[in-house]
Design a protein around this motif. Structure first.
Motif, PDB file in Angstrom:
ATOM      1  N   PRO A 162       0.795  -1.230   0.000  1.00  0.00           N
ATOM      2  CA  PRO A 162       0.000   0.000   0.000  1.00  0.00           C
ATOM      3  C   PRO A 162       0.827   1.279   0.000  1.00  0.00           C
ATOM      4  O   PRO A 162       0.346   2.317  -0.440  1.00  0.00           O
ATOM      5  N   ASP A 163       2.071   1.205   0.493  1.00  0.00           N
ATOM      6  CA  ASP A 163       2.923   2.401   0.457  1.00  0.00           C
ATOM      7  C   ASP A 163       3.655   2.550  -0.878  1.00  0.00           C
ATOM      8  O   ASP A 163       4.405   3.508  -1.072  1.00  0.00           O
ATOM      9  N   GLY A 164       3.458   1.612  -1.780  1.00  0.00           N
ATOM     10  CA  GLY A 164       4.034   1.698  -3.114  1.00  0.00           C
ATOM     11  C   GLY A 164       5.506   1.369  -3.214  1.00  0.00           C
ATOM     12  O   GLY A 164       6.113   1.539  -4.274  1.00  0.00           O
ATOM     13  N   LYS A 165       6.111   0.849  -2.139  1.00  0.00           N
ATOM     14  CA  LYS A 165       7.556   0.617  -2.145  1.00  0.00           C
ATOM     15  C   LYS A 165       7.960  -0.742  -2.725  1.00  0.00           C
ATOM     16  O   LYS A 165       9.117  -0.921  -3.119  1.00  0.00           O
ATOM     17  N   TRP A 166       7.020  -1.699  -2.762  1.00  0.00           N
ATOM     18  CA  TRP A 166       7.397  -3.057  -3.150  1.00  0.00           C
ATOM     19  C   TRP A 166       6.321  -3.702  -4.011  1.00  0.00           C
ATOM     20  O   TRP A 166       5.128  -3.465  -3.818  1.00  0.00           O
ATOM     21  N   VAL A 167       6.780  -4.529  -4.938  1.00  0.00           N
ATOM     22  CA  VAL A 167       5.895  -5.395  -5.709  1.00  0.00           C
ATOM     23  C   VAL A 167       6.345  -6.829  -5.454  1.00  0.00           C
ATOM     24  O   VAL A 167       7.547  -7.121  -5.464  1.00  0.00           O
ATOM     25  N   ALA A 168       5.398  -7.714  -5.189  1.00  0.00           N
ATOM     26  CA  ALA A 168       5.712  -9.113  -4.910  1.00  0.00           C
ATOM     27  C   ALA A 168       4.995 -10.005  -5.909  1.00  0.00           C
ATOM     28  O   ALA A 168       3.874  -9.701  -6.339  1.00  0.00           O
ATOM     29  N   VAL A 169       5.627 -11.104  -6.279  1.00  0.00           N
ATOM     30  CA  VAL A 169       5.009 -12.069  -7.183  1.00  0.00           C
ATOM     31  C   VAL A 169       5.342 -13.481  -6.708  1.00  0.00           C
ATOM     32  O   VAL A 169       6.477 -13.753  -6.309  1.00  0.00           O
ATOM     33  N   ASN A 170       4.350 -14.358  -6.722  1.00  0.00           N
ATOM     34  CA  ASN A 170       4.583 -15.755  -6.367  1.00  0.00           C
ATOM     35  C   ASN A 170       5.083 -16.530  -7.574  1.00  0.00           C
ATOM     36  O   ASN A 170       4.437 -16.541  -8.631  1.00  0.00           O
ATOM     37  N   ASP A 171       6.254 -17.175  -7.415  1.00  0.00           N
ATOM     38  CA  ASP A 171       6.820 -18.039  -8.444  1.00  0.00           C
ATOM     39  C   ASP A 171       6.287 -19.449  -8.168  1.00  0.00           C
ATOM     40  O   ASP A 171       6.865 -20.226  -7.412  1.00  0.00           O
ATOM     41  N   ARG A 172       5.186 -19.744  -8.799  1.00  0.00           N
ATOM     42  CA  ARG A 172       4.345 -20.858  -8.385  1.00  0.00           C
ATOM     43  C   ARG A 172       5.017 -22.225  -8.467  1.00  0.00           C
ATOM     44  O   ARG A 172       4.793 -23.090  -7.622  1.00  0.00           O
ATOM     45  N   LEU A 173       5.836 -22.442  -9.489  1.00  0.00           N
ATOM     46  CA  LEU A 173       6.441 -23.765  -9.661  1.00  0.00           C
ATOM     47  C   LEU A 173       7.871 -23.857  -9.142  1.00  0.00           C
ATOM     48  O   LEU A 173       8.515 -24.892  -9.309  1.00  0.00           O
ATOM     49  N   SER A 174       8.377 -22.793  -8.514  1.00  0.00           N
ATOM     50  CA  SER A 174       9.679 -22.905  -7.855  1.00  0.00           C
ATOM     51  C   SER A 174       9.554 -22.682  -6.360  1.00  0.00           C
ATOM     52  O   SER A 174      10.565 -22.592  -5.664  1.00  0.00           O
TER      53      SER A 174
END
Length: 378
Positions: free
Chosen positions: A107-119
């Motif tokens: 919400p503070d705009g500092k980070w983007v996260a993504v799940n690497d589903r198969l690793s």
């Protein structure tokens, strides 16, 4: 969505019972276009009001919107940029883990996260530097993901594990997990109820497929409902809605509506046999900005395929955006451009939709795109 289609991952995914779409054919990489200079939105002083005290703008201000898109079959997050009155263009490709899928922005705009589903990893991206800063080993097959409203904790759900991971933002250390006893599919948390973490149950024969974890008491409450795919708050957070099925070959127009304080079912509705509603924009996940018209909820529709504009109080579809590709998934919002960006997985496109006309005004190729998240850049 809980399925897997034939591709190079078929042998790996054969044992997976739950899935969101995986592209059937890898598209050729798209050359990076030249990006036009960004335009900075400014407030022009009114000479007639020069004697009045200055008023600080209350809306969002940014020079360009930076949009991060999970490209499942390239093992990258593709980055698009667009100034408020300019088209979006590809500006970067960030290497991450295998099968990047659902995404979240703090919400503070500092980070983007993504799940690497198969690793079995979660990648953390610095949206300013446009690079991965850390890759965190989590549980088996991470899927749902959301930040806490105060941006201090990142939660990760697992389709093949019985706990929800808690990650300390900034240090990226794994904290004591939330033991929930069943695999999970998606997560939802709202600003009005920051201690309630909703999760849907997947890969389990247990009943009660929507549950609420109280982060203050560590108590889990089960909603008395079956067949839940995704769950989300309405824009005013007065209700929770859930979509059903999640299997491509088993479309469902059923939506269940709940009281968010008592966790009870209020109503079950059907949007019509020619619709298959999926996802909507969620706080603490899909971007920093949301539609100013809080009477409308947008839903990706697999059977259209389309984007549905729903008056959730009257329970009616008021408009439908066609002209998008097959299997639409996640959306984010550009307030200064008044545009919605929607991923369609099979044709590998980010569809840019004008909110006023509700028409597609641009398509940006991103192979096997799924999750999307947007951050305003000065």
């Amino acid at each position: 969505m809980r399925f897997a289609r034939s591709f190079v991952w078929l042998a790996v995914l054969a044992i997976v019972m739950s899935s969101c779409a995986i592209d059937a054919a890898e598209l050729p990489a798209t050359p990076t276009p030249t990006v036009a200079p960004s335009e900075v939105a400014v407030v022009t002083p009114d000479p007639a009001a020069s004697a009045s005290p200055a008023v600080t703008p209350t809306g969002p201000t940014y020079g360009k919107l930076r949009v991060f898109v999970a490209s499942e079959n390239t093992e990258q997050v593709w980055v698009l940029e667009g100034a408020p009155n300019a088209k979006f263009a590809l500006v970067a490709k960030i290497p991450v883990g295998k099968l990047p899928h659902q995404m979240a922005v703090s919400p503070d705009g500092k980070w983007v996260a993504v799940n690497d589903r198969l690793s079995d990893q979660t990648s953390i991206i610095d949206p300013i530097a446009m690079k991965e800063v850390v890759r965190i080993k989590v549980g088996k097959q991470p899927h749902g993901i959301t930040f806490a409203p105060d941006s201090k904790i990142l939660y990760v759900a697992h389709e093949r594990d019985s706990y929800i991971a808690r990650i300390e933002v900034g240090t990226w250390k794994l904290l004591t997990p939330l033991i929930v006893g069943v695999p999970q599919h998606v997560l939802t948390i709202g600003t009005k109820r920051p201690n309630i973490l909703l999760f849907t149950v997947t890969n389990s024969s247990e009943p009660d497929h929507l549950r609420a974890y109280d982060l203050a008491t560590n108590k889990i409450t089960k909603f008395k409902v079956q067949d839940v795919h995704d769950a989300y708050y309405t824009p005013d957070q007065s209700e929770i809605w859930s979509s059903s099925s999640g299997f491509i070959d088993k479309p469902s127009d059923r939506m269940v509506i709940y009281d968010p304080d008592t966790f009870t079912v209020k109503e079950e509705i059907h949007l019509g046999s020619n619709h298959y509603p999926f996802h909507t924009m969620k706080e603490n996940q899909d971007g920093l900005y949301f539609l100013p018209d809080k009477s409308i909820m947008v839903l990706s529709d697999h059977k259209g395929p389309s984007l549905l504009w729903v008056d959730y109080k009257s329970r009616k579809i008021v408009a439908e955006t066609k002209g998008i590709g097959s299997q639409p998934f996640h959306t984010t919002y550009d307030p200064l451009g008044d545009r919605i960006l929607l991923t369609t997985n099979v044709d590998g496109m980010v569809n840019v939709i004008d909110v006023k006309t509700r028409l597609v005004v641009q398509k940006v190729p991103v192979p096997a795109c799924h999750g999307i998240a947007a951050v305003g850049i000065p």
